[in-house]
Design an enzyme around this catalytic site. Structure first.
Site, PDB file in Angstrom:
ATOM      1  N   THR A   1       0.853  -1.141   0.022  1.00 28.55           N
ATOM      2  CA  THR A   1       0.036   0.051   0.032  1.00 28.55           C
ATOM      3  C   THR A   1       0.980   1.354   0.132  1.00 28.55           C
ATOM      4  OG1 THR A   1      -1.875  -1.228   0.858  1.00 28.55           O
ATOM      5  CG2 THR A   1      -1.557   1.434   1.384  1.00 28.55           C
TER       6      THR A   1
ATOM      7  N   ASP B   1      -8.876   0.201   5.971  1.00 28.97           N
ATOM      8  CA  ASP B   1      -8.612   1.635   6.514  1.00 28.97           C
ATOM      9  C   ASP B   1      -8.356   2.718   5.335  1.00 28.97           C
ATOM     10  OD1 ASP B   1      -6.271  -0.038   6.216  1.00 28.97           O
ATOM     11  OD2 ASP B   1      -5.213   1.876   6.889  1.00 28.97           O
TER      12      ASP B   1
HETATM   13  N1  ASP Z   1      -4.231  -0.997   5.138  1.00 26.46           N
HETATM   14  C1  ASP Z   1      -4.527  -1.638   3.741  1.00 26.46           C
HETATM   15  C2  ASP Z   1      -5.804  -2.465   3.764  1.00 26.46           C
HETATM   16  O1  ASP Z   1      -6.150  -2.900   4.900  1.00 26.46           O
HETATM   17  C3  ASP Z   1      -3.227  -2.629   3.441  1.00 26.46           C
HETATM   18  C4  ASP Z   1      -2.018  -2.193   3.594  1.00 26.46           C
HETATM   19  O2  ASP Z   1      -1.560  -1.318   4.224  1.00 26.46           O
HETATM   20  O3  ASP Z   1      -1.074  -2.884   3.056  1.00 26.46           O
HETATM   21  O4  ASP Z   1      -6.559  -2.403   2.898  1.00 26.46           O
END
Ligand code: ASP
Length: 289
Positions: free
Chosen positions: A159, A190
């Site tokens: 991400t 999130d």
């Molecule tokens: N926070 C992101 C989600 O849960 C994933 C990530 O940060 O890698 O969609």
């Protein structure tokens, strides 16, 4: 300009490439600021660069759902005005972060999801992309590994996010993701939620979070970190305390980047890695993982 390329566990062999990718993102943000862009525009340029980079789980190369589709999440927030924009479950569009920005500028609502987010994007002048154009071999392989049980539920990594403070003390944050690999369609993490994945407030600073979205949502991680900054906790300590509390309170797994109102930077994560880079006017860009 501070960027992250996701909390998770990047193998030793790939760390260099991830750091270099983050540095390119930070440079793109800084280049925009040097041309007079606001903090918000700088954060968007940094994230848009990372969305283009197939290495990361955002835009092209984003993780696939359990049904091998793309459902993209992104949000942006401007610390001066506290305006925000977010999209979730967005079908293939090259730059979800730019669509989120258009939501912010439009100003009527803050958050659109699913087909209606796509309708908003089209009305705002964005051309839809396609699954074929945005799906990479690596993303297909990640989904196959997930289906074989070789990566745990919730694993994502890659991400992307950026936090920026410009020369006038304006702050902004932006975050973009494909979400967790093999997520059930309809799942929203999130990343598009202000206060969880993204937050900015000029009286405090800005934060972009990454990690297991279900824990970040329950921990309101980006807002928690920003509150510490508002109370004058220095950036580095705020980042570390927020991650420690996140781990303790909600068994959170992830990381975050912050910049405070003085321009100090904080980075913290409780996963194995979190690739990142920092660009500051007149200084060489540096990064790590
Ligand atoms: N926070 C992101 C989600 O849960 C994933 C990530 O940060 O890698 O969609």
């Amino acid at each position: 300009v501070v960027v992250h390329g996701g909390a998770g566990s990047v193998s030793e062999a790939k760390r260099h490439a991830h750091v270099e990718g983050c540095k390119r993102g930070a440079r793109a943000g800084m280049a925009a600021l040097e041309k007079g862009a606001t903090a918000l525009e700088g954060a968007i340029e940094a994230v848009a660069q990372l969305e283009n980079d197939e290495l990361f789980n955002a835009g092209t190369g984003a993780s696939l759902t359990a049904e091998a589709t793309l459902e993209l999440d992104a949000s942006v927030m401007e610390g001066t005005t506290k305006r925000g924009g977010a999209v979730a479950l967005l079908p293939p569009f090259g730059h979800p972060v730019r669509v989120a920005r258009a939501v912010l500028e439009d100003g009527r609502h803050v958050f659109y999801a699913g087909p209606e987010a796509a309708a908003f994007a089209r009305e705002a002048g964005f051309a839809p992309s396609s699954l074929e154009a945005m799906r990479t071999e690596a993303a297909v392989e990640r989904l196959e590994r997930f289906r074989r049980g070789q990566v745990g539920e919730g694993w994502a990594g890659g991400t992307v996010g950026a936090v920026v403070i410009d020369g006038r003390g304006r702050t902004a944050a932006a975050t973009s993701t494909g979400g967790t690999v093999g997520k059930r369609p309809g799942r929203i993490g999130d990343t598009p939620v202000l206060g969880a994945g993204t937050y900015a407030d000029d009286e405090a600073g800005a934060c972009s979070a990454t990690g297991i979205g279900e824990t970040i949502l329950r921990g309101c991680l980006a807002h928690e970190a920003t509150v510490l900054l508002r109370h004058g906790v220095p950036a580095r300590q705020a980042a570390e305390s927020a991650i420690a509390a996140f781990g303790r309170r909600v068994e959170g797994e992830g990381g975050l980047i912050v910049v405070d109102r003085t321009g100090a930077v904080g980075l913290a994560w409780n996963t194995e890695t979190m690739s990142h880079a920092v660009a500051r006017a007149g200084e060489p860009v540096w990064g790590g993982c």
